[in-house]
Motif scaffolding. Sequence first.
Motif, PDB file in Angstrom:
ATOM      1  N   UNK A 132       0.692  -1.395  -0.024  1.00 30.16           N
ATOM      2  CA  UNK A 132      -0.233   0.238  -0.130  1.00 30.16           C
ATOM      3  C   UNK A 132       0.862   0.923   0.106  1.00 30.16           C
ATOM      4  N   UNK A 133       2.485   1.093   0.058  1.00 39.65           N
ATOM      5  CA  UNK A 133       3.177   2.170   0.412  1.00 39.65           C
ATOM      6  C   UNK A 133       2.951   2.824  -1.412  1.00 39.65           C
ATOM      7  N   UNK A 134       2.736   4.571  -1.037  1.00 38.27           N
ATOM      8  CA  UNK A 134       2.261   4.832  -2.887  1.00 38.27           C
ATOM      9  C   UNK A 134       4.026   5.338  -3.171  1.00 38.27           C
ATOM     10  N   UNK A 135       3.732   5.037  -5.274  1.00 38.85           N
ATOM     11  CA  UNK A 135       4.936   5.171  -5.485  1.00 38.85           C
ATOM     12  C   UNK A 135       5.944   6.686  -4.927  1.00 38.85           C
ATOM     13  N   UNK A 136       4.665   7.764  -5.202  1.00 31.70           N
ATOM     14  CA  UNK A 136       5.633   9.417  -4.573  1.00 31.70           C
ATOM     15  C   UNK A 136       6.647   8.972  -3.389  1.00 31.70           C
ATOM     16  N   UNK A 137       6.856   8.217  -2.689  1.00 33.71           N
ATOM     17  CA  UNK A 137       7.036   8.388  -1.528  1.00 33.71           C
ATOM     18  C   UNK A 137       9.182   8.299  -2.242  1.00 33.71           C
ATOM     19  N   UNK A 138       8.764   8.063  -3.245  1.00 34.66           N
ATOM     20  CA  UNK A 138       9.999   7.919  -3.126  1.00 34.66           C
ATOM     21  C   UNK A 138      10.617   8.783  -4.193  1.00 34.66           C
ATOM     22  N   UNK A 139      10.319   9.406  -4.689  1.00 35.95           N
ATOM     23  CA  UNK A 139      10.247  10.395  -5.455  1.00 35.95           C
ATOM     24  C   UNK A 139      11.147  11.777  -4.777  1.00 35.95           C
ATOM     25  N   UNK A 140      11.956  11.549  -4.596  1.00 33.51           N
ATOM     26  CA  UNK A 140      12.936  13.247  -3.919  1.00 33.51           C
ATOM     27  C   UNK A 140      12.324  14.670  -3.836  1.00 33.51           C
ATOM     28  N   UNK A 141      12.753  15.302  -5.352  1.00 23.00           N
ATOM     29  CA  UNK A 141      12.347  16.252  -5.934  1.00 23.00           C
ATOM     30  C   UNK A 141      12.803  16.730  -7.227  1.00 23.00           C
ATOM     31  N   UNK A 142      11.516  16.904  -7.218  1.00 21.44           N
ATOM     32  CA  UNK A 142      10.652  17.169  -8.968  1.00 21.44           C
ATOM     33  C   UNK A 142      10.563  18.917  -8.949  1.00 21.44           C
ATOM     34  N   UNK A 143      11.335  18.915  -9.914  1.00 19.32           N
ATOM     35  CA  UNK A 143      10.924  20.439 -10.238  1.00 19.32           C
ATOM     36  C   UNK A 143      11.085  20.686 -11.775  1.00 19.32           C
ATOM     37  N   UNK A 144       9.631  21.278 -12.136  1.00 13.51           N
ATOM     38  CA  UNK A 144       9.687  22.027 -13.439  1.00 13.51           C
ATOM     39  C   UNK A 144       9.573  23.533 -13.856  1.00 13.51           C
ATOM     40  N   UNK A 145       8.892  23.991 -14.707  1.00 15.95           N
ATOM     41  CA  UNK A 145       8.653  25.424 -14.915  1.00 15.95           C
ATOM     42  C   UNK A 145       8.588  26.265 -13.749  1.00 15.95           C
ATOM     43  N   UNK A 146       7.067  25.670 -13.228  1.00  4.41           N
ATOM     44  CA  UNK A 146       6.194  26.081 -12.742  1.00  4.41           C
ATOM     45  C   UNK A 146       5.696  25.670 -11.162  1.00  4.41           C
ATOM     46  N   UNK A 147       6.463  24.866 -10.773  1.00  8.45           N
ATOM     47  CA  UNK A 147       6.554  24.236  -9.107  1.00  8.45           C
ATOM     48  C   UNK A 147       6.853  23.475  -9.134  1.00  8.45           C
TER      49      UNK A 147
END
Length: 206
Positions: free
Chosen positions: A52-67
């Motif tokens: 049940x552990x969500x996949x987004x927990x493994x994403x450390x940093x995400x940077x795009x043009x606006x966020x």
Amino acid sequence: MSHLLRNGSACLMMLAMAPTALAEHTHLEGSTVDAPKELSVAPLDHIEYPPSRPEWVDHSVEIDEHTTRIVVVSGPSDSSEESQQELKLMQRAAVSTYLSRLSDEGQYDFYPITDEEIERELVTRRYGGELLQGDTTRYEHAVELRFDEHKRAEIAAAWNNVEVRDRLGAVGVLVFLGTTFLICTSFVVGMFSRRVERREKMEITA
């Protein structure tokens, strides 16, 4: 006589077979000692997460043009309360690090923000659950911090105000130093002029 011969033959056969039996016994003992033993306890560095552990927990940093999205995860803790306390400290540290990278001088206190404001304005996703570390049940919590375009503009404006304030402060110091210099210069010139006038009067009188 025949009885002694039979007994002697039997003894000789037993002596002949003794080395073979001893070798087999030694081999069996060696096999028993050298046989690998299966671990009954999982190693402590082995961590097993639930499905049940969500996949987004493994994403450390995400940077795009606006966020900019920053995921903060607590380490495996003995209790759920301990995990949540650690997460609160870690998410404040993450915010401070992000602010320091937006400033030119590594400052982070130019944009004061409370834990309640972090929870209300920055946290967009949250997770809490159990995991297995070795054979022990542990707890972890995670949040996703989201700095959208509006929040980043707000932070940039706060840093710009600091820069303007610093510039005005520097100009004020220069004006103060310049005024002080003029006052001191005027005082010295006036004092020198009075001495010259007194000297001239003394010469005329003489």
